[in-house]
Design a protein around this motif. Sequence first.
Motif, PDB file in Angstrom:
ATOM      1  N   UNK A 178      23.078  77.549  25.844  1.00  0.00           N
ATOM      2  CA  UNK A 178      24.313  77.571  27.046  1.00  0.00           C
ATOM      3  C   UNK A 178      25.511  76.916  26.123  1.00  0.00           C
ATOM      4  N   UNK A 179      25.147  75.936  25.192  1.00  0.00           N
ATOM      5  CA  UNK A 179      26.410  75.343  24.473  1.00  0.00           C
ATOM      6  C   UNK A 179      26.934  76.291  23.578  1.00  0.00           C
ATOM      7  N   UNK A 180      25.926  77.046  22.707  1.00  0.00           N
ATOM      8  CA  UNK A 180      26.309  78.051  21.573  1.00  0.00           C
ATOM      9  C   UNK A 180      25.628  79.230  21.775  1.00  0.00           C
ATOM     10  N   UNK A 181      26.141  79.920  22.740  1.00  0.00           N
ATOM     11  CA  UNK A 181      25.403  81.228  23.077  1.00  0.00           C
ATOM     12  C   UNK A 181      25.351  82.078  21.855  1.00  0.00           C
ATOM     13  N   UNK A 182      23.999  82.757  21.505  1.00  0.00           N
ATOM     14  CA  UNK A 182      23.741  83.548  20.363  1.00  0.00           C
ATOM     15  C   UNK A 182      23.612  82.831  18.850  1.00  0.00           C
ATOM     16  N   UNK A 183      23.785  81.685  18.950  1.00  0.00           N
ATOM     17  CA  UNK A 183      23.838  80.872  17.747  1.00  0.00           C
ATOM     18  C   UNK A 183      22.294  80.581  17.436  1.00  0.00           C
ATOM     19  N   UNK A 184      21.882  80.735  16.300  1.00  0.00           N
ATOM     20  CA  UNK A 184      20.473  80.423  15.894  1.00  0.00           C
ATOM     21  C   UNK A 184      20.309  78.725  16.059  1.00  0.00           C
ATOM     22  N   UNK A 185      19.139  78.730  16.495  1.00  0.00           N
ATOM     23  CA  UNK A 185      18.850  77.217  16.871  1.00  0.00           C
ATOM     24  C   UNK A 185      17.501  76.754  16.334  1.00  0.00           C
ATOM     25  N   UNK A 186      17.100  75.506  15.825  1.00  0.00           N
ATOM     26  CA  UNK A 186      15.818  75.239  15.403  1.00  0.00           C
ATOM     27  C   UNK A 186      15.538  74.258  16.380  1.00  0.00           C
ATOM     28  N   UNK A 187      14.580  74.399  17.345  1.00  0.00           N
ATOM     29  CA  UNK A 187      14.276  73.553  18.572  1.00  0.00           C
ATOM     30  C   UNK A 187      13.529  72.470  17.885  1.00  0.00           C
ATOM     31  N   UNK A 188      12.622  72.742  16.903  1.00  0.00           N
ATOM     32  CA  UNK A 188      11.856  71.684  16.180  1.00  0.00           C
ATOM     33  C   UNK A 188      12.400  70.551  15.660  1.00  0.00           C
ATOM     34  N   UNK A 189      13.795  70.863  15.000  1.00  0.00           N
ATOM     35  CA  UNK A 189      14.522  69.876  14.514  1.00  0.00           C
ATOM     36  C   UNK A 189      15.724  69.794  15.271  1.00  0.00           C
ATOM     37  N   UNK A 190      16.274  70.360  16.005  1.00  0.00           N
ATOM     38  CA  UNK A 190      17.402  70.219  17.001  1.00  0.00           C
ATOM     39  C   UNK A 190      18.811  70.684  16.029  1.00  0.00           C
ATOM     40  N   UNK A 191      18.520  71.508  15.056  1.00  0.00           N
ATOM     41  CA  UNK A 191      19.832  72.021  14.257  1.00  0.00           C
ATOM     42  C   UNK A 191      20.180  73.607  14.509  1.00  0.00           C
ATOM     43  N   UNK A 192      21.634  73.553  14.634  1.00  0.00           N
ATOM     44  CA  UNK A 192      22.337  74.731  14.645  1.00  0.00           C
ATOM     45  C   UNK A 192      22.807  74.904  13.234  1.00  0.00           C
ATOM     46  N   UNK A 193      22.181  75.992  12.582  1.00  0.00           N
ATOM     47  CA  UNK A 193      22.525  76.029  11.260  1.00  0.00           C
ATOM     48  C   UNK A 193      23.838  76.816  11.118  1.00  0.00           C
ATOM     49  N   UNK A 194      24.737  76.113  10.383  1.00  0.00           N
ATOM     50  CA  UNK A 194      26.338  76.533   9.811  1.00  0.00           C
ATOM     51  C   UNK A 194      27.129  77.107  10.987  1.00  0.00           C
ATOM     52  N   UNK A 195      26.967  76.072  12.143  1.00  0.00           N
ATOM     53  CA  UNK A 195      27.850  76.293  13.231  1.00  0.00           C
ATOM     54  C   UNK A 195      29.136  75.647  13.203  1.00  0.00           C
ATOM     55  N   UNK A 196      29.258  74.583  12.331  1.00  0.00           N
ATOM     56  CA  UNK A 196      30.278  73.725  12.407  1.00  0.00           C
ATOM     57  C   UNK A 196      31.699  74.372  11.812  1.00  0.00           C
ATOM     58  N   UNK A 197      32.575  74.010  12.720  1.00  0.00           N
ATOM     59  CA  UNK A 197      33.982  74.512  12.242  1.00  0.00           C
ATOM     60  C   UNK A 197      34.911  73.360  12.377  1.00  0.00           C
ATOM     61  N   UNK A 198      35.737  72.962  11.461  1.00  0.00           N
ATOM     62  CA  UNK A 198      35.640  73.547  10.058  1.00  0.00           C
ATOM     63  C   UNK A 198      34.330  72.976   9.546  1.00  0.00           C
ATOM     64  N   UNK A 199      33.797  73.625   8.422  1.00  0.00           N
ATOM     65  CA  UNK A 199      32.680  73.305   7.852  1.00  0.00           C
ATOM     66  C   UNK A 199      32.605  71.912   7.165  1.00  0.00           C
ATOM     67  N   UNK A 200      33.964  71.650   6.602  1.00  0.00           N
ATOM     68  CA  UNK A 200      34.106  70.370   5.832  1.00  0.00           C
ATOM     69  C   UNK A 200      34.855  69.378   6.730  1.00  0.00           C
ATOM     70  N   UNK A 201      34.314  69.288   8.025  1.00  0.00           N
ATOM     71  CA  UNK A 201      34.997  68.375   8.856  1.00  0.00           C
ATOM     72  C   UNK A 201      35.035  66.900   8.184  1.00  0.00           C
ATOM     73  N   UNK A 202      33.895  66.523   7.921  1.00  0.00           N
ATOM     74  CA  UNK A 202      33.816  65.272   7.116  1.00  0.00           C
ATOM     75  C   UNK A 202      33.820  65.325   5.728  1.00  0.00           C
ATOM     76  N   UNK A 203      34.832  64.483   5.212  1.00  0.00           N
ATOM     77  CA  UNK A 203      35.190  64.501   3.686  1.00  0.00           C
ATOM     78  C   UNK A 203      34.074  63.902   3.019  1.00  0.00           C
TER      79      UNK A 203
END
Length: 255
Positions: A178-203
Amino acid sequence: MPDNDRGARPIGRQGVEVMALPPGRELPTETEKWIVDGLVETMPGLQTRQLFTLRRDMLTDADYVVVGVDRERDRVVSLLTSHWARIPSGRSCLHVMIQFVGDKYRNGPVFGESWSVHFARLLADGRPFPEVIALKTYNPVVHCAMSAFSGHPDIGMYPDLAGEDDSQEALAAEVAAALAPGAPFDAARGVFPDIGRPRDLYRERPTSYVPEANAYFERHAAPGDRVLCMLHVPTQDGAHSILAALGVPLPSGRG
């Protein structure tokens, strides 16, 4: 600073006033600019302006917008936004889109007071306390802040840092879709791979005071990834424990 008729609370010696603004869709352009400019100045370690350029919806689509304002400088130093998400099971689900506190205002009352104002506003609108509270993040501090409320026996926290409790995985997968329709999600680890925008949000990779949380995020989340952090609060007793911890007057019922 824009006019505000939704209540405001001055707090502490930091001279910060925490207030609820109208929903994001109702905010004038100049108010948006005021918010973003303040956060850019107070959080130099983040690519804040780029974030709002790419993800303006994190502000404009919000049902709830809570800001902390340094009254002496008329500058926004914190922002909390959220909106209601629909999930197939019909559980009430609050998607937290942003929770930022400026560098010099952390480790003080601004974070907790922001949540207090947020939930007071939500309840004043006649909405139930959400059964699910979820957000996507690269920052282990977020997991630590949420897990602080999970000591109550009726509250579940996801992901489990020890990897021993998989009871929330099915719900997490539902929420993730629901939060990221169509995005890959690893339920065992809770990770959305490479979904962050911008990718380098944190320096730099953010860290918390909990070594286990830092290790989990470092092991499972690359800079472009985001971890789904989720509280499951299925009972009124659980909801009341969170509201009491935040100093919010308890409602007479869940709805």
